[in-house]
Motif scaffolding. Structure first.
Motif, PDB file in Angstrom:
ATOM      1  N   GLY A  55      -2.834 -21.336  -4.825  1.00  0.00           N
ATOM      2  CA  GLY A  55      -2.919 -20.415  -3.686  1.00  0.00           C
ATOM      3  C   GLY A  55      -2.059 -20.435  -2.528  1.00  0.00           C
ATOM      4  N   ASP A  56      -0.980 -21.374  -3.452  1.00  0.00           N
ATOM      5  CA  ASP A  56       0.886 -22.390  -1.889  1.00  0.00           C
ATOM      6  C   ASP A  56       1.952 -21.082  -2.370  1.00  0.00           C
ATOM      7  N   ASP A  57       1.781 -20.164  -3.919  1.00  0.00           N
ATOM      8  CA  ASP A  57       3.266 -19.759  -4.806  1.00  0.00           C
ATOM      9  C   ASP A  57       2.175 -18.460  -3.674  1.00  0.00           C
ATOM     10  N   GLY A  58       3.965 -18.142  -3.737  1.00  0.00           N
ATOM     11  CA  GLY A  58       4.044 -16.525  -3.011  1.00  0.00           C
ATOM     12  C   GLY A  58       3.422 -16.021  -3.786  1.00  0.00           C
ATOM     13  N   THR A  59       2.962 -14.480  -3.477  1.00  0.00           N
ATOM     14  CA  THR A  59       2.182 -13.558  -4.077  1.00  0.00           C
ATOM     15  C   THR A  59       2.196 -11.904  -3.383  1.00  0.00           C
ATOM     16  N   LEU A  60       2.086 -11.316  -4.853  1.00  0.00           N
ATOM     17  CA  LEU A  60       2.985  -9.874  -4.706  1.00  0.00           C
ATOM     18  C   LEU A  60       1.183  -9.314  -4.919  1.00  0.00           C
ATOM     19  N   ASN A  61       0.044  -8.456  -3.806  1.00  0.00           N
ATOM     20  CA  ASN A  61      -0.569  -7.189  -4.791  1.00  0.00           C
ATOM     21  C   ASN A  61       0.039  -5.980  -4.464  1.00  0.00           C
ATOM     22  N   VAL A  62       0.134  -5.230  -5.664  1.00  0.00           N
ATOM     23  CA  VAL A  62       0.575  -3.850  -5.794  1.00  0.00           C
ATOM     24  C   VAL A  62      -0.849  -3.110  -6.046  1.00  0.00           C
ATOM     25  N   TYR A  63      -1.656  -2.345  -4.612  1.00  0.00           N
ATOM     26  CA  TYR A  63      -2.577  -1.497  -4.346  1.00  0.00           C
ATOM     27  C   TYR A  63      -2.048  -0.241  -5.672  1.00  0.00           C
TER      28      TYR A  63
ATOM     29  N   TYR B 193       1.067  -0.974   0.294  1.00  0.00           N
ATOM     30  CA  TYR B 193      -0.170   0.269  -0.035  1.00  0.00           C
ATOM     31  C   TYR B 193       0.660   0.934  -0.094  1.00  0.00           C
ATOM     32  N   GLY B 194       2.402   1.059   0.167  1.00  0.00           N
ATOM     33  CA  GLY B 194       3.156   2.574   0.616  1.00  0.00           C
ATOM     34  C   GLY B 194       4.123   2.439  -0.737  1.00  0.00           C
ATOM     35  N   THR B 195       5.257   2.502  -0.777  1.00  0.00           N
ATOM     36  CA  THR B 195       6.093   2.730  -1.433  1.00  0.00           C
ATOM     37  C   THR B 195       7.120   1.800  -1.434  1.00  0.00           C
ATOM     38  N   LEU B 196       7.662   1.445  -2.251  1.00  0.00           N
ATOM     39  CA  LEU B 196       9.045  -0.327  -2.613  1.00  0.00           C
ATOM     40  C   LEU B 196       9.524   0.365  -3.727  1.00  0.00           C
ATOM     41  N   THR B 197      10.737   1.245  -3.684  1.00  0.00           N
ATOM     42  CA  THR B 197      11.954   1.906  -4.683  1.00  0.00           C
ATOM     43  C   THR B 197      13.129   0.406  -4.507  1.00  0.00           C
ATOM     44  N   ASN B 198      12.956  -0.290  -5.138  1.00  0.00           N
ATOM     45  CA  ASN B 198      13.960  -1.287  -5.894  1.00  0.00           C
ATOM     46  C   ASN B 198      15.477  -1.351  -6.332  1.00  0.00           C
ATOM     47  N   ASP B 199      16.506  -0.805  -6.110  1.00  0.00           N
ATOM     48  CA  ASP B 199      17.530  -1.353  -6.390  1.00  0.00           C
ATOM     49  C   ASP B 199      18.580  -2.449  -6.049  1.00  0.00           C
ATOM     50  N   GLY B 200      17.692  -3.720  -5.765  1.00  0.00           N
ATOM     51  CA  GLY B 200      18.603  -4.478  -5.544  1.00  0.00           C
ATOM     52  C   GLY B 200      18.147  -5.163  -6.520  1.00  0.00           C
ATOM     53  N   PHE B 201      17.143  -6.631  -5.443  1.00  0.00           N
ATOM     54  CA  PHE B 201      16.661  -7.717  -6.108  1.00  0.00           C
ATOM     55  C   PHE B 201      15.042  -8.327  -5.256  1.00  0.00           C
ATOM     56  N   VAL B 202      14.787  -8.005  -6.125  1.00  0.00           N
ATOM     57  CA  VAL B 202      13.140  -9.183  -5.267  1.00  0.00           C
ATOM     58  C   VAL B 202      12.882  -9.606  -5.825  1.00  0.00           C
ATOM     59  N   SER B 203      12.300 -11.162  -4.891  1.00  0.00           N
ATOM     60  CA  SER B 203      12.189 -12.511  -6.151  1.00  0.00           C
ATOM     61  C   SER B 203      10.538 -12.871  -5.414  1.00  0.00           C
ATOM     62  N   VAL B 204       9.469 -13.376  -6.121  1.00  0.00           N
ATOM     63  CA  VAL B 204       8.367 -13.666  -5.122  1.00  0.00           C
ATOM     64  C   VAL B 204       8.607 -15.934  -5.675  1.00  0.00           C
ATOM     65  N   ASN B 205       8.794 -16.258  -5.004  1.00  0.00           N
ATOM     66  CA  ASN B 205       8.984 -17.883  -5.267  1.00  0.00           C
ATOM     67  C   ASN B 205       7.550 -18.245  -5.073  1.00  0.00           C
ATOM     68  N   ALA B 206       7.533 -19.353  -5.656  1.00  0.00           N
ATOM     69  CA  ALA B 206       6.950 -20.460  -6.043  1.00  0.00           C
ATOM     70  C   ALA B 206       6.448 -21.771  -4.866  1.00  0.00           C
ATOM     71  N   ALA B 207       5.451 -22.428  -4.899  1.00  0.00           N
ATOM     72  CA  ALA B 207       5.531 -23.499  -3.793  1.00  0.00           C
ATOM     73  C   ALA B 207       6.219 -24.480  -4.033  1.00  0.00           C
ATOM     74  N   GLY B 208       5.768 -24.973  -5.777  1.00  0.00           N
ATOM     75  CA  GLY B 208       6.510 -26.195  -6.704  1.00  0.00           C
ATOM     76  C   GLY B 208       4.642 -27.195  -6.105  1.00  0.00           C
ATOM     77  N   THR B 209       3.758 -27.199  -5.787  1.00  0.00           N
ATOM     78  CA  THR B 209       2.977 -27.836  -5.218  1.00  0.00           C
ATOM     79  C   THR B 209       1.923 -27.955  -6.445  1.00  0.00           C
ATOM     80  N   GLY B 210       1.765 -26.481  -7.194  1.00  0.00           N
ATOM     81  CA  GLY B 210       0.728 -27.295  -8.200  1.00  0.00           C
ATOM     82  C   GLY B 210      -0.132 -26.631  -7.643  1.00  0.00           C
ATOM     83  N   VAL B 211      -0.960 -25.963  -7.045  1.00  0.00           N
ATOM     84  CA  VAL B 211      -2.403 -26.061  -5.398  1.00  0.00           C
ATOM     85  C   VAL B 211      -2.022 -24.648  -5.849  1.00  0.00           C
TER      86      VAL B 211
END
Length: 417
Positions: free
Chosen positions: A81-89, A61-79
């Motif tokens: 809702g299991d994977d990581g989620t990034l919501n940007v409003y 909901y705020g501010t993210l300035t990325n000069d490095g690394f951002v990763s959103v990971n997967a669970a690998g389950t195939g289900v």
């Protein structure tokens, strides 16, 4: 309270990511500066990292300035809702100036996520990008693909397409196997572009024992349909050009690891810019680059390291290189009756060599710089009815030195203004 956090070279991790029992919901209302540490000169550790683990939802909901690394990971389950989620409003601001990699899920509202000119945004196979996607403001937008369906999604250039792909990266399937893709233009001029009208670049990062094949589509008359792409880079794996009407902006081979598969040109290599064979990095049986139907290069052609193998212009073909041809740590073989036109210089370094067969004619508009070994087949060594190879230029180096000019046969420096 809304705080500001400046992250110099550390890792901020959201969620534990171990099992479904570790689900985490996190929110950012303040400001995070994922920063570069000016006091740390180690490029491996001097940039901040933010990780959104599996089974975790991070809402910005705020501010993210990325000069490095951002990763959103997967669970690998195939289900779901299991994977990581990034919501940007919609009231949030996310600006990427370095690397963001999505393996899990990302959803955005409005124009909240901007990938700047310095940014690289990578969509891994299996990732889900929904909402409004990313505003790509001159940065690199990479889609990794391992199937025809994912390839077609990556190059979708409709105005409502979710991706602004600037580079398609071919990778392996879960069970590595050779892959064939048909490249066909998605515009009136047969270019392959993204929804912003940019011509898309391509990269092959297949496994070392896997072959990428690129082929053409055909029209109702069976003729090949042209396609134009940006730069094609071979980073790993084998490569086979079967496309009879493909035009590339640039072509580069620079393998990061040894491959056991071949590099094959079954059709003409047509490149409007430069060709750079930086590192062939091939193991096993000989893998000469044989340009079966010739080359058409609008820029320079530089061969830096062929791993002891050759580039071959086979009998009877026509090759046109508008810039300079440079041969280093490689052998260039010009076959019988070839017609070779080089628009500027030809350079053979101390680590290179070249040979010109009978009945061939090679015209170099400027200088032939030979610090290696060059064999121009003379009249006395050719068979009945054949004539010596002709190499015509404006000037050449090392006249009288048979350690460079084998057979004591030299170019004809007869070109003039």
């Amino acid at each position: 309270a809304e705080y500001t956090i400046t992250n110099y070279g550390s890792t901020i991790t959201f969620g534990r990511g171990a099992t479904t029992g570790n689900r985490v919901d996190a929110q950012i209302y303040g400001t995070i500066l994922n920063a570069f540490d000016p006091d740390n000169e180690d490029p491996e550790t001097n940039r901040g990292e933010i990780v959104v683990n599996a089974y975790t939802t991070l809402s910005l909901y705020g501010t993210l300035t990325n000069d490095g690394f951002v990763s959103v990971n997967a669970a690998g389950t195939g289900v779901n809702g299991d994977d990581g989620t990034l919501n940007v409003y919609s009231d949030a601001t996310l600006t990427n100036n370095h690397f963001v990699t999505i393996e899990g899920n990302m959803a955005t509202q409005g124009t909240a996520f901007v990938n700047s000119q310095e940014g690289t945004f990578t969509v891994k196979v299996g990732a889900q990008i929904t909402g409004r996607g990313v505003v790509n403001d001159g940065g690199e937008y990479i889609c990794e693909v391992n199937s025809v369906q994912r390839y077609e999604d990556a190059i979708n250039n409709a105005k409502d397409a979710i991706h602004s792909t600037t580079l398609v990266r071919f990778i392996d399937t879960d069970t590595p196997s050779d892959m064939t893709y048909t490249l066909e233009g998605n515009t009136a001029d047969n270019s392959i572009t993204n929804k912003n009208g940019q011509v898309i670049n391509f990269e092959s990062k297949m496994g070392d024992g896997v072959l990428l094949k690129l082929q053409n589509a055909t029209n109702d008359s069976g003729e090949p349909i042209p396609a134009t792409i940006g730069k094609l880079t071979i980073v790993s794996g084998g490569f086979e050009l079967k496309h009879a009407a493909l035009t590339m902006g640039e072509f580069e081979v620079n393998r990061e690891s040894e491959t056991s598969r071949w590099t094959s040109f079954q059709e003409k290599l047509t490149v409007t810019g430069d060709v750079n064979i930086v590192n062939n990095n091939h193991e096993g049986a000989t893998d000469n680059y044989t340009f079966t139907k010739g080359v058409e290069v609008g820029g320079n052609m530089t061969v830096t390291d062929m791993s002891g193998e050759e580039i071959v212009f086979p009998e009877g073909i026509v090759s046109n290189i508008d810039g300079t041809l440079k041969i280093d740590k490689a052998t260039a073989t010009f076959g019988k009756a070839t017609e070779n036109n080089i628009g500027v210089n030809m350079e053979v370094t101390a680590n290179g060599d070249a040979s010109f067969a009978a009945n061939s004619v090679t015209t170099i508009q400027q200088a032939f710089i030979n610090d290696g070994e060059v064999s121009i087949i003379p009249q006395t060594m050719v068979g009945s009815g054949e004539v010596a190879a002709r190499v015509i230029c404006r000037s050449f180096t090392n006249f009288g030195d048979k350690s460079h000019w084998l057979n004591g046969s030299y170019p004809q420096d007869t070109l003039s203004d």
